[in-house]
Design a protein around this motif. Structure first.
Motif, short mmCIF file in Angstrom:
data_model
loop_
_atom_site.label_atom_id
_atom_site.label_comp_id
_atom_site.label_asym_id
_atom_site.label_seq_id
_atom_site.Cartn_x
_atom_site.Cartn_y
_atom_site.Cartn_z
N PRO A 119 146.24 52.06 -15.59
CA PRO A 119 145.05 51.25 -15.39
C PRO A 119 145.21 50.17 -14.33
N GLU A 120 146.45 49.89 -13.95
CA GLU A 120 146.69 48.83 -12.97
C GLU A 120 147.96 49.12 -12.18
N GLU A 121 148.06 48.48 -11.03
CA GLU A 121 149.29 48.59 -10.25
C GLU A 121 150.30 47.58 -10.77
N PHE A 122 151.57 47.82 -10.47
CA PHE A 122 152.62 46.91 -10.92
C PHE A 122 153.78 46.96 -9.95
N TRP A 123 154.62 45.93 -10.02
CA TRP A 123 155.78 45.86 -9.15
C TRP A 123 156.91 46.71 -9.71
N ALA A 124 157.65 47.36 -8.83
CA ALA A 124 158.81 48.16 -9.23
C ALA A 124 159.89 47.99 -8.17
N TRP A 125 161.13 48.25 -8.60
CA TRP A 125 162.22 48.26 -7.63
C TRP A 125 162.42 49.69 -7.17
N CYS A 126 162.25 49.92 -5.88
CA CYS A 126 162.36 51.25 -5.31
C CYS A 126 163.69 51.40 -4.57
N ASP A 127 164.47 52.38 -4.99
CA ASP A 127 165.72 52.72 -4.32
C ASP A 127 165.41 53.84 -3.33
N LEU A 128 165.47 53.52 -2.06
CA LEU A 128 165.05 54.46 -1.02
C LEU A 128 166.24 55.08 -0.29
N THR A 129 167.45 54.91 -0.86
CA THR A 129 168.64 55.43 -0.17
C THR A 129 169.50 56.34 -1.04
N THR A 130 169.62 56.08 -2.33
CA THR A 130 170.51 56.87 -3.18
C THR A 130 170.07 58.33 -3.27
N SER A 131 170.96 59.23 -2.97
CA SER A 131 170.72 60.68 -3.11
C SER A 131 169.37 61.11 -2.54
N GLY A 132 169.06 60.63 -1.37
CA GLY A 132 167.80 61.00 -0.72
C GLY A 132 166.67 60.02 -0.93
N GLY A 133 166.85 59.06 -1.85
CA GLY A 133 165.86 58.01 -2.06
C GLY A 133 164.67 58.43 -2.88
N GLY A 134 163.75 57.49 -3.07
CA GLY A 134 162.52 57.74 -3.82
C GLY A 134 162.63 57.46 -5.31
N TRP A 135 163.66 56.72 -5.73
CA TRP A 135 163.89 56.45 -7.15
C TRP A 135 163.21 55.16 -7.59
N THR A 136 162.59 55.19 -8.77
CA THR A 136 162.08 53.98 -9.42
C THR A 136 163.10 53.55 -10.45
#
Length: 240
Positions: free
Chosen positions: A54-71
């Motif tokens: 229902p809403e957006e929220f802040w997350a820590w995004c890992d964009l480097t480990t094993s190809g990246g794209g991890w929350t």
């Protein structure tokens, strides 16, 4: 003069038409993988909005480990944040996204409810030995279902599986213990408890691994209690 007037009239018409067009809305990325696909390269805090959230929220995004794209779901490394918390805290999250934190079960439910996600644990002991444990289909239920761990899928990589045993267990906190053995209450730690001694990554942070009373941070197939781990990262990423 006539041509100039016609050009001015055309310009005015185009301006009026532009003002009547709906404003183009830029939607938040649904997850950290989409953050990566939008061209971001630096790991850090980003606002995301899963499809059914229902809403957006802040997350820590890992964009480097094993190809990246991890929350990141869970991060612990120095004991600076107290993880002995109640149900509401574990539902909505706590801590510092740039430090130690728990993302929140409600956000985790929305992330896993919109796409199939893989799950990765990075575990480090006090000798700086590191292991990974990866799963290919991580799903939890909603709050009405007790945020039940519905699936972790297969264990395709890593050497030590201490999560598969928790499937079908509801999440428990000391003030809302839904486990068969009342493990959260007994050991003052929140998790998808079953028999209390498979894994428990929200336990008391014990310096140099010297845990006590089985209240510590452990991954049983790597280091069983009372040994307490030094660093933990738990993260998810959509499966392509």
């Amino acid at each position: 003069m006539e041509l100039k007037s016609q050009l001015q009239a055309t310009k005015d018409e185009l301006l009026a038409l532009t003002e009547r067009l709906p404003e183009q809305k830029i939607f938040s990325p649904q997850d950290c993988q989409e953050v990566l696909r939008r061209g971001h390269k630096a790991s850090g805090m980003y606002k995301i909005k899963p499809k059914y959230s229902p809403e957006e929220f802040w997350a820590w995004c890992d964009l480097t480990t094993s190809g990246g794209g991890w929350t990141h779901v869970l991060n612990r490394f120095d004991g600076s944040v107290d993880f002995l918390r109640n149900w509401t805290d574990y539902k909505m999250g706590f801590g510092d996204l740039s430090g130690e934190f728990w993302l929140g079960l409600e956000y985790l439910y929305h992330l896993t409810g919109s796409k199939q996600n893989e799950l990765l644990f990075e575990l480090v002991d006090w000798d700086m030995t590191k292991i990974n444990a990866g799963y290919n289909k991580f799903i939890i239920g909603n709050e009405g279902e007790g945020y039940e761990l519905k699936s972790v899928g297969k264990f395709p990589y890593g050497t030590d599986d201490s999560m598969s045993q928790h499937v079908n267990m509801k999440f428990s906190t000391p003030d809302k213990d839904q486990s068969p053995g009342k493990c959260a209450l007994a050991f003052k730690a929140s998790w998808w408890h079953k028999n209390c001694f498979d894994s428990q990554l929200t336990g008391v942070y014990a310096d140099r691994g010297l845990g006590k009373n089985n209240q510590n941070i452990y991954w049983n197939s790597f280091h069983a209690p009372p040994y307490s781990l030094k660093q933990i990262r738990m993260m998810i990423r959509p499966v392509d």
